[in-house]
Motif scaffolding. Structure first.
Motif, mmCIF file in Angstrom:
data_model
loop_
_atom_site.group_PDB
_atom_site.id
_atom_site.type_symbol
_atom_site.label_atom_id
_atom_site.label_comp_id
_atom_site.label_asym_id
_atom_site.label_seq_id
_atom_site.Cartn_x
_atom_site.Cartn_y
_atom_site.Cartn_z
ATOM 1 N N ALA A 111 -6.167 13.107 -3.794
ATOM 2 C CA ALA A 111 -5.292 13.549 -5.156
ATOM 3 C C ALA A 111 -3.910 12.864 -5.376
ATOM 4 C CB ALA A 111 -5.155 14.976 -5.013
ATOM 5 N N GLU A 112 -3.300 12.783 -3.920
ATOM 6 C CA GLU A 112 -1.895 12.690 -4.184
ATOM 7 C C GLU A 112 -1.508 10.863 -3.758
ATOM 8 O OE1 GLU A 112 0.523 15.280 -1.386
ATOM 9 O OE2 GLU A 112 -0.846 16.950 -2.092
ATOM 10 N N VAL A 275 0.592 -4.309 7.799
ATOM 11 C CA VAL A 275 -0.135 -3.125 8.402
ATOM 12 C C VAL A 275 0.976 -2.040 8.451
ATOM 13 C CG1 VAL A 275 -0.816 -2.532 10.775
ATOM 14 C CG2 VAL A 275 -1.290 -4.663 9.855
ATOM 15 N N LEU A 276 0.664 -0.850 8.409
ATOM 16 C CA LEU A 276 1.328 0.283 8.578
ATOM 17 C C LEU A 276 1.057 1.050 9.928
ATOM 18 C CD1 LEU A 276 3.616 2.356 7.408
ATOM 19 C CD2 LEU A 276 1.851 3.530 6.276
ATOM 20 N N SER A 333 1.247 6.024 0.134
ATOM 21 C CA SER A 333 1.091 5.687 -1.240
ATOM 22 C C SER A 333 1.907 4.609 -1.457
ATOM 23 C CB SER A 333 1.321 6.773 -2.068
ATOM 24 O OG SER A 333 0.413 8.143 -1.876
ATOM 25 N N VAL A 334 3.117 4.702 -1.123
ATOM 26 C CA VAL A 334 4.144 3.504 -1.201
ATOM 27 C C VAL A 334 3.572 2.262 -0.525
ATOM 28 C CG1 VAL A 334 6.697 2.808 -0.697
ATOM 29 C CG2 VAL A 334 6.061 5.126 -1.528
ATOM 30 N N VAL A 336 0.817 1.130 -0.156
ATOM 31 C CA VAL A 336 -0.541 0.665 -0.830
ATOM 32 C C VAL A 336 0.026 0.253 -1.992
ATOM 33 C CG1 VAL A 336 -2.511 1.452 -2.388
ATOM 34 C CG2 VAL A 336 -2.205 2.393 0.126
ATOM 35 N N VAL A 337 0.957 0.702 -2.802
ATOM 36 C CA VAL A 337 1.502 0.002 -4.164
ATOM 37 C C VAL A 337 2.168 -1.255 -3.521
ATOM 38 C CG1 VAL A 337 3.283 0.178 -5.601
ATOM 39 C CG2 VAL A 337 1.566 1.957 -5.079
ATOM 40 N N ASP A 338 3.263 -1.188 -2.494
ATOM 41 C CA ASP A 338 3.703 -2.392 -1.911
ATOM 42 C C ASP A 338 3.106 -3.434 -1.659
ATOM 43 O OD1 ASP A 338 6.333 -0.999 -2.730
ATOM 44 O OD2 ASP A 338 6.710 -0.621 -0.882
ATOM 45 N N SER A 339 1.933 -3.310 -0.835
ATOM 46 C CA SER A 339 1.070 -4.278 -0.364
ATOM 47 C C SER A 339 0.246 -5.003 -1.561
ATOM 48 C CB SER A 339 -0.096 -3.513 0.739
ATOM 49 O OG SER A 339 0.833 -3.169 1.572
ATOM 50 N N CYS A 340 0.183 -4.394 -2.633
ATOM 51 C CA CYS A 340 -0.580 -4.982 -3.789
ATOM 52 C C CYS A 340 0.235 -5.532 -4.607
ATOM 53 C CB CYS A 340 -1.374 -3.819 -4.404
ATOM 54 S SG CYS A 340 -2.794 -2.869 -3.797
ATOM 55 N N VAL A 341 1.747 -5.513 -4.483
ATOM 56 C CA VAL A 341 2.448 -6.249 -5.631
ATOM 57 C C VAL A 341 2.673 -7.846 -5.114
ATOM 58 C CG1 VAL A 341 4.973 -6.279 -6.487
ATOM 59 C CG2 VAL A 341 3.454 -4.190 -6.214
ATOM 60 N N SER A 342 2.481 -8.399 -5.882
ATOM 61 C CA SER A 342 2.601 -10.051 -5.521
ATOM 62 C C SER A 342 4.223 -10.468 -6.156
ATOM 63 C CB SER A 342 1.751 -10.912 -6.251
ATOM 64 O OG SER A 342 1.898 -12.279 -6.111
ATOM 65 N N VAL A 343 5.080 -10.572 -5.222
ATOM 66 C CA VAL A 343 6.304 -10.897 -5.591
ATOM 67 C C VAL A 343 6.513 -12.447 -5.636
ATOM 68 C CG1 VAL A 343 8.789 -10.837 -5.006
ATOM 69 C CG2 VAL A 343 7.411 -8.763 -4.436
#
Length: 349
Positions: A111-112, A275-276, A333-334, A336-343
Motif C-alpha cells: 500500500a505505502e 543495495v540497501l 520506497s525512496v 526503489v525510486v532512486d534505484s530506478c532513476v537513470s541520471v
C-alpha cells in the motif's frame, strides 16, 4: 508424519524453538499447529487499498507465494508498478508467508510503497537443511521469469500490474541472507545476450537486518546483557537456528552463514546493483550487519546503510502498523525510486 507436541519439560526434547518447533532425541521434528504468540490472530487480514491472493509456485514442494498489489494495480493509472520479492525471516527454521505478522507487513508495504509485493515461502530446516531455502528462492525467481513471459500467468492478475523491468529482492533476517546470496549468484553469472536476455531485471536488493553468523563473536553478540535467557532473540537462540539449519557438521563459518568466512567466495568481482542494508541498534546482529555493509562499500559496491538505533531485530514484523515501520517503508520506497532513476552524465564543455 506429524506427532503430538511434546511437553516443554519432556526429556526427549533436545532442541526447542519457542515451543513452535521441537526436535526429539530420535530425530523426530515436531511443529505446533498453532500460530506463535508473537503472531496474534488480531492482525488484519485485509487492507482497504490492497488486493491479494495466494498461488503455488512449486507444486512438487507445495511452496506458496502471497501476492499483493495496490487496488486497481498499476494498469488503471496507465503504468505498471515495481515488484518487491520478499522472503520472510525465522532463522531458516520458522516462519511462513501466511503468518499474520508477515502478511500484515506485506499489506502495508504494498500500500505505502506503491508496489507489487510477492511474499514467497521456502522449505524450512531441520527437515530441509540449507541450501534448500536458497535453492527454493532461486526457483521462485525462475517461476517469476515464467510469469513475466506467459500470456496465461495467473489469468493476468500479476502481469497486468507488475513491471518486471523493476524488480527488487527484499528479505527480513534469514530472508535478508537469502537476498545476499541471490545477489551473489546473479552478480557472478555470465551476462546473457540476444534472445537469451533475462525477462526480469533486478534493480536492487534490500536486506532488512540480515541473519549472518560466524564462529568468532562480534561485540554486539558478546555483550553480557544480551546473553540472558529472557530476551526473545538471544545468543542461544541464534546458535540454535544455525545448528538446526546448516548442513550437518557445519560451523557458523559456513559460506551461507558467514559471507566472509575462509571458504566463502570472494565478492570483489561480483557485480552488485544498488543495495540497501537496514540495521537496528539493539539487535545482536547489529555489528555483523554494519560490517557487511562496510565491507561491500570498501569494495566499491553501491551500498546504502540505514540504522534504527533504538529498535529491536525485526521490529517491523513485531509491530507492522507502528510509526517506525512506516518510516522504514518510506525509506524502502525512496530507495526503489532512486534505484530506478537513470541520471545522465553531465556534459563537458
Amino acid at each position: 508424519m506429524p506427532v503430538a507436541v511434546a511437553a516443554s519439560g519432556d526429556t526427549n526434547v533436545v532442541e526447542d524453538l519457542y515451543g513452535i518447533l521441537r526436535v526429539l532425541s530420535d530425530g523426530t521434528v515436531v511443529r505446533s499447529p498453532d500460530p506463535p504468540e508473537f503472531c496474534p490472530i488480531t492482525f488484519p487480514c485485509d487492507h482497504p487499498s490492497v488486493q491479494w491472493k495466494e498461488a503455488v509456485y512449486d507444486k512438487g514442494k507445495n511452496l506458496r507465494v502471497r501476492m499483493y498489489k495496490p487496488s486497481g494495480g498499476g494498469e488503471q493509472a496507465g503504468r505498471k508498478l515495481p515488484v518487491l520479492v520478499h522472503f520472510h525471516g525465522g532463522g531458516f527454521c520458522l516462519g511462513s508467508c501466511t503468518w499474520g505478522n508477515f502478511h500484515s507487513f506485506c499489506l502495508r508495504l504494498a500500500a505505502e510503497a506503491g508496489a507489487v509485493v510477492l511474499s514467497a515461502g521456502y522449505r524450512l530446516a531441520p527437515e530441509h537443511r540449507l541450501p534448500a531455502a536458497l535453492d527454493d528462492a532461486t526457483g521462485f525467481l525462475e517461476w517469476l521469469r515464467e510469469q513475466s513471459v506467459s500470456t496465461e500467468a495467473e489469468d493476468g492478475w500479476l502481469t497486468e500490474a507488475a513491471d518486471f523491468g523493476r524488480v527488487f529482492i527484499t528479505g527480513d533476517s534469514a530472508g535478508g541472507t537469502l537476498a545476499h546470496h541471490l545477489a551473489v549468484r546473479a552478480g557472478s553469472a555470465t551476462p546473457k545476450h540476444g534472445d537469451d536476455v533475462d525477462s526480469v531485471t533486478i534493480k536492487g536488493y534490500i536486506l532488512l537486518m540480515p541473519f549472518f553468523g560466524g564462529v568468532d563473536r562480534t561485540r554486539s553478540e558478546a555483550l553480557e546483557f544480551l546473553l540472558a535467557e529472557e530476551p526473545f532473540l538471544n545468543l542461544a537462540v541464534l546458535d540454535r537456528f544455525w545448528r538446526l539449519s546448516l548442513p550437518e557438521g557445519a560451523s557458523r563459518d559456513h559460506p551461507i552463514a558467514n559471507p566472509f568466512g575462509a571458504d566463502s567466495p570472494g565478492l570483489g568481482s561480483v557485480e552488485f546493483p544498488p543495495v540497501l542494508v537496514v540495521s537496528s541498534g539493539t539487535d545482536l546482529l547489529h555489528d555483523r550487519t554494519v560490517d557487511y555493509a562496510e565491507r561491500l562499500a570498501g569494495m566499491g559496491k553501491p551500498v546504502k546503510v540505514v540504522d534504527f538505533p533504538n529498535d529491536p531485530h525485526g521490529f517491523f514484523t513485531q509491530d507492522p502498523w507502528s510509526e517506525t515501520t512506516g518510516e522504514l517503508i518510506r525509506l524502502v520506497s525512496v530507495f526503489v525510486v532512486d534505484s530506478c532513476v537513470s541520471v545522465a552524465a553531465p556534459k563537458t564543455a
